[in-house]
Design an enzyme around this catalytic site. Sequence first.
Site, mmCIF file in Angstrom:
data_model
loop_
_atom_site.group_PDB
_atom_site.id
_atom_site.type_symbol
_atom_site.label_atom_id
_atom_site.label_comp_id
_atom_site.label_asym_id
_atom_site.label_seq_id
_atom_site.Cartn_x
_atom_site.Cartn_y
_atom_site.Cartn_z
ATOM 1 C CB CYS A 87 -0.932 -0.002 1.213
ATOM 2 S SG CYS A 87 -1.984 1.469 1.301
ATOM 3 N NE ARG A 90 2.753 0.741 3.503
ATOM 4 C CZ ARG A 90 3.908 0.080 3.507
ATOM 5 N NH1 ARG A 90 4.345 -0.473 4.628
ATOM 6 N NH2 ARG A 90 4.627 -0.001 2.397
ATOM 7 C CD1 TRP A 259 -7.068 8.396 -1.846
ATOM 8 C CD2 TRP A 259 -7.919 8.675 0.197
ATOM 9 N NE1 TRP A 259 -6.124 9.040 -1.097
ATOM 10 C CE2 TRP A 259 -6.621 9.240 0.161
ATOM 11 C CE3 TRP A 259 -8.656 8.752 1.384
ATOM 12 C CZ2 TRP A 259 -6.043 9.839 1.279
ATOM 13 C CZ3 TRP A 259 -8.080 9.349 2.485
ATOM 14 C CH2 TRP A 259 -6.791 9.892 2.421
ATOM 15 C CD GLU A 264 -5.474 1.878 -6.479
ATOM 16 O OE1 GLU A 264 -5.777 0.789 -5.958
ATOM 17 O OE2 GLU A 264 -5.629 2.974 -5.896
#
Length: 384
Positions: A87, A90, A259, A264
């Site tokens: 991720c 973070r 979010w 992506e």
Amino acid sequence: MPASAAVPAPAAVLTPAARPPSPPPFTDPEQAAEFIRRFHREQPAAGAPDARIRAVLDEIERTGSYEHTPAELAYGAKLAWRNAARCIGRLYWRSLVVRDLRHLGSADDIAAECFEHLRLAGNGGRIRPVVSVFAPDRPGRPAARIVNQQLVRYAGHRIGDAVVGDPAGTALAARARDLGWKCAEGRFEVLPLLVQERPGERPHWYGLPDDTTLEVPLTHPAYDWFADLGLRWYAVPAISDMTLEIGGVRYPTAPFNGWYMGTEIGARNLADADRYDMLGTVAERLGLDTSSERTLWRDRALIELNIAVLHSFQEAGVTIADHHTESERFLKHVAQEKRLGRPTPTDWSWIVPPVSGGLTPVYHRYYDPVDPSLRPAFLPREPW
């Protein structure tokens, strides 16, 4: 009796050393104790951990597992996000909203609270990071599971040799139809939520209420024709097929979201050949020369697709991040963790964005190695 006669051997007696070992407890006491120590170390106001560790170990010995306090659950879920090596977002781990729903385990209750999760996370477009933690697995009592990969995902419909919609959603759509779900065969049909209460049982399915699914129609700031493509995407990426493990306790139903980063959607969901595969269509509308890869038509179409995603979310007032800004924020997180004496395990292949990776600061450096044993964590869920 003749000396040669056989004498029956005495019945075997199991000494403590000869007894078979007891089966390990359902929850590992060492993992539990380590988590409690970490919780108290990072939360000094909680005081010394000794009494709590003794209580936890006693509960494990009596029942096979133990129950987290609300504070332990909340902090454990946040640490799981902090430990998520794939991720890039973070930096915001402390802001995670943790919904303690451990008292709920029925399919109806889980579905209702997942819908509330989406409403809270959607927040009118100002996306909030949220995790909803339902009942954990217990000795002899596995908890319910959400079948979907995400709370919101689009269906894929196989028609002849083609797929209409999202190819990643074909298997779940087929399963939902077998359970009685009916829908049109459009390109952006929201899948129902499937919840399975027990191993071997048929899942229950639930259509998502309209107010739970915030979607953004995609347009382009320079090309009016882009709107005619009819593309859109949902606002809340809520992962629902991973297990949250905290101190040896496993929560298999714990959907969570942050979010979106624009790539992506624009560089994966809409661009990948095994997803919506839109690059050829966009290139054609742009009038690009697609006769050779050397014209870099894919790259040019990809950039315009990503511009459309970022533009559309911004125009709709929905939170989204671009990969350059998010890369800078991730390195800020790495620096903060280093100042606190903590490593930042990172999977480079997931942190570097799929568009212009070499132009982002996360590309040009090494990171702390990924530790598969690091806990708390969001883990791939084991099948029943």
